[in-house]
Write an enzyme that holds these catalytic residues in place. Structure first.
Site, short mmCIF file in Angstrom:
data_model
loop_
_atom_site.label_atom_id
_atom_site.label_comp_id
_atom_site.label_asym_id
_atom_site.label_seq_id
_atom_site.Cartn_x
_atom_site.Cartn_y
_atom_site.Cartn_z
N ARG A 184 6.56 -1.11 1.30
CA ARG A 184 7.08 -2.45 1.63
C ARG A 184 7.58 -3.23 0.41
O ARG A 184 7.98 -4.37 0.52
CB ARG A 184 5.98 -3.25 2.37
CG ARG A 184 5.76 -2.77 3.78
CD ARG A 184 4.46 -3.29 4.36
NE ARG A 184 3.29 -2.59 3.82
CZ ARG A 184 2.03 -2.89 4.13
NH1 ARG A 184 1.78 -3.89 4.94
NH2 ARG A 184 1.02 -2.20 3.62
N GLY A 205 -7.27 -5.41 7.67
CA GLY A 205 -8.30 -4.83 8.53
C GLY A 205 -9.26 -5.93 8.97
O GLY A 205 -9.67 -6.75 8.15
C1 UD1 Z 1 -6.09 -1.82 3.28
C2 UD1 Z 1 -7.31 -1.70 4.18
C3 UD1 Z 1 -7.45 -2.97 4.99
C4 UD1 Z 1 -7.59 -4.17 4.06
C5 UD1 Z 1 -6.43 -4.23 3.07
C6 UD1 Z 1 -6.71 -5.26 2.01
C7 UD1 Z 1 -7.58 0.69 4.72
C8 UD1 Z 1 -7.37 1.73 5.73
N1 UD1 Z 1 -7.15 -0.56 5.04
O1 UD1 Z 1 -4.95 -1.94 4.10
O2 UD1 Z 1 -8.60 -2.90 5.85
O3 UD1 Z 1 -7.66 -5.36 4.82
O4 UD1 Z 1 -6.24 -2.95 2.43
O5 UD1 Z 1 -5.60 -5.48 1.20
O6 UD1 Z 1 -8.12 0.97 3.67
N2 UD1 Z 1 -3.85 4.27 -1.32
C9 UD1 Z 1 -4.02 5.50 -1.94
N3 UD1 Z 1 -3.73 6.63 -1.24
C10 UD1 Z 1 -3.30 6.61 0.05
C11 UD1 Z 1 -3.15 5.37 0.68
C12 UD1 Z 1 -3.44 4.20 -0.04
O7 UD1 Z 1 -4.39 5.57 -3.11
O8 UD1 Z 1 -3.07 7.69 0.60
C13 UD1 Z 1 -4.14 3.04 -2.09
C14 UD1 Z 1 -2.94 2.12 -2.22
O9 UD1 Z 1 -2.22 2.38 -3.40
C15 UD1 Z 1 -3.57 0.73 -2.23
C16 UD1 Z 1 -4.88 0.91 -1.47
O10 UD1 Z 1 -5.13 2.31 -1.42
O11 UD1 Z 1 -3.86 0.32 -3.54
C17 UD1 Z 1 -4.81 0.35 -0.05
O12 UD1 Z 1 -3.83 1.04 0.69
P1 UD1 Z 1 -2.74 0.30 1.58
O13 UD1 Z 1 -1.88 1.31 2.21
O14 UD1 Z 1 -2.09 -0.76 0.79
O15 UD1 Z 1 -3.67 -0.34 2.70
P2 UD1 Z 1 -3.44 -1.67 3.55
O16 UD1 Z 1 -2.61 -1.36 4.74
O17 UD1 Z 1 -3.03 -2.78 2.69
CA CA Z 2 -2.36 -2.97 0.53
#
Ligand code: UD1
Ligand code: CA
Length: 423
Positions: A16, A139
């Site tokens: 995004r 979440g």
């Molecule tokens: C996530 C949380 C959500 C919370 C929010 C807070 C989950 C499933 N959801 O949502 O409950 O309210 O953050 O901001 O955790 N990442 C990885 N590998 C992956 C996917 C993500 O390292 O395969 C990292 C991203 O770089 C990021 C973090 O994990 O720093 C969170 O992932 P993101 O996809 O941003 O989750 P949100 O949809 O924001």
């Molecule tokens: Ca996030």
């Protein structure tokens, strides 16, 4: 902190952001988003935490050199999978803190309290939550009748009723490492995003009869995630207002917080007044009783001495201005040292860049630089010297103490030579 480890997740795609640069490396008030998270971790004693990055994120790997232990997540399969990729790295700890690399505003005090509560309660998981005015995208924390956390439901999976819940998951947790890795393999792929959510671990732990606790903060500002550039702008503004509040709660006057930008790392002394439309960047140090602005930009590496006045449309970078000196209008000072009690006239420019390299200008104590003077660096103006309006002082044509120069190129007035001789 023996027995307590830390992992930061930063392997997400950041879709995004629509950016060519990895999301967590975008600048947020003078340092990358991820650096803010690293700083909070380090303030809690987590030196060199594990940071999960994707294989293609070479730039993040380079950024982390010496600061953290990068761990590769081969495929971006979600936050549960990201934590799993750090399993080996975390194996020596009893408990671990999980931080998200895109949640940069969490205060170290909050992180510390979360860790403290986790230790005291002996839970399998302690999750940080907060009430948000607009919880969309986050979440949601689902609580049972007894008030305990039952599950975290992601926005995309939430029912209409769950969407109305305003308590959200910040993205910061402490886990009992053994319990976490026992549960994490049982997380199933989500329907909506086809990802393995770390948040699903909570319900699994509860099914296993483990204890899950929530730690609720009351500051939604520190909990925002950087999911779009609009979030980045919001975070910038929050950090800025946090800094201004800290200053105005103390001994600095900031007349118009809405148009003033001050780096969290800037230092400003007692009774200094910051006028509107002023931009103060990182590593700037301003002394006591100064007057700064309006419409002024102080860039990195600037030091302003006590009682100095920096006025409108003045830009200063990598420079030191001595106490009680003035540069009040339309001036550029770059790579310059100005002594004490000097007056830098309106429209003065230090020409510090010749197209290849930057050079220094030294302006002595009690110097009077006439309006519209150009000082071509490298050059020195001796103590008490004067330049006439519009003079162009060429490089290496150092001006002796107390001499008066005028013209283009600037020449020393004979009179001033004699006067000097007399003294
Ligand atoms: C996530 C949380 C959500 C919370 C929010 C807070 C989950 C499933 N959801 O949502 O409950 O309210 O953050 O901001 O955790 N990442 C990885 N590998 C992956 C996917 C993500 O390292 O395969 C990292 C991203 O770089 C990021 C973090 O994990 O720093 C969170 O992932 P993101 O996809 O941003 O989750 P949100 O949809 O924001
Ligand atoms: Ca996030």
């Amino acid at each position: 902190m023996s027995g307590f480890g830390c992992v930061i997740l930063a392997a997400g795609k950041g879709t995004r952001f629509y950016s060519d640069i990895p999301k967590v490396l975008h600048d947020l008030h003078g340092k990358p988003i991820l650096q803010h998270v690293l700083d909070a971790a380090s303030a809690c004693g987590f030196e060199k935490p594990a940071v999960v990055i994707s294989r293609s994120a070479g730039e993040i790997g380079r950024f982390l050199k010496g600061k953290a232990r990068p761990v590769i997540q081969e495929k971006q399969l979600g936050t549960a999978d990201a934590v799993k990729s750090a399993k080996k790295e975390l194996s020596r700890f009893d408990d671990i803190a999980v931080l998200y690399g895109d949640v940069p505003l969490v205060k170290k005090e909050t992180l510390r309290s979360l860790i403290k509560q986790h230790k005291a309660s002996a839970s399998s998981c302690t999750v940080l939550t907060v009430e948000m005015e607009d919880p969309s995208g986050y979440g949601r924390i689902v609580r049972g009748i007894s008030g305990g956390v039952e599950a975290i439901i992601e926005d995309k999976e939430a029912t209409e009723e769950e969407k109305r819940v305003r308590e959200i998951n910040v993205g910061l947790y402490c886990f009992d490492r053994k319990d976490l890795f026992e549960a994490i393999d049982r997380v199933r792929e989500s329907k909506a995003k086809k990802e393995f959510y770390l948040t699903d671990v909570i319900a699994i732990l509860l099914e296993d009869g483990r204890k899950v606790a929530a730690f609720k903060t009351d500051d939604p500002d520190e909990s925002i995630g950087m999911n779009s550039r609009a979030d980045l702008a919001k975070a910038y503004s929050i950090l800025n207002q946090r800094k201004i509040k800290e200053l105005t709660g103390g001994s600095v006057t900031v007349l118009d917080p809405a148009t003033t930008f001050i780096s969290p790392e800037a230092k400003i002394g007692r009774d200094t007044v910051i006028y509107p439309f002023t931009f103060i960047e990182k590593d700037v140090v301003i002394g006591k009783h100064c007057s700064i602005g309006p419409f002024c930009r102080l860039r990195p590496g600037t030091t302003i001495g006590d009682g100095a006045e920096i006025g409108n449309f003045v830009e200063v970078v990598r420079s030191k201005v001595g106490s009680k000196s003035k540069a009040k209008h339309l001036t550029y000072l770059g790579d310059t040292v100005v002594g004490k009690g000097a007056n830098v006239g309106c429209g003065t420019i230090t020409a510090n860049y010749d197209g290849k390299k930057k050079s220094r200008t030294v302006i002595g104590d009690k110097v009077f630089i006439g309006s519209g003077t150009i000082l071509v660096a490298p050059v020195k103006v001796g103590n008490g010297a004067v330049t006439g309006a519009g003079s162009v002082v060429l490089k290496n044509k150092n001006i002796p103490a107390r001499a008066v120069v005028v013209g283009v190129p600037a020449r020393i007035l004979e009179k001033s030579k004699k006067a000097k001789g007399k003294r």
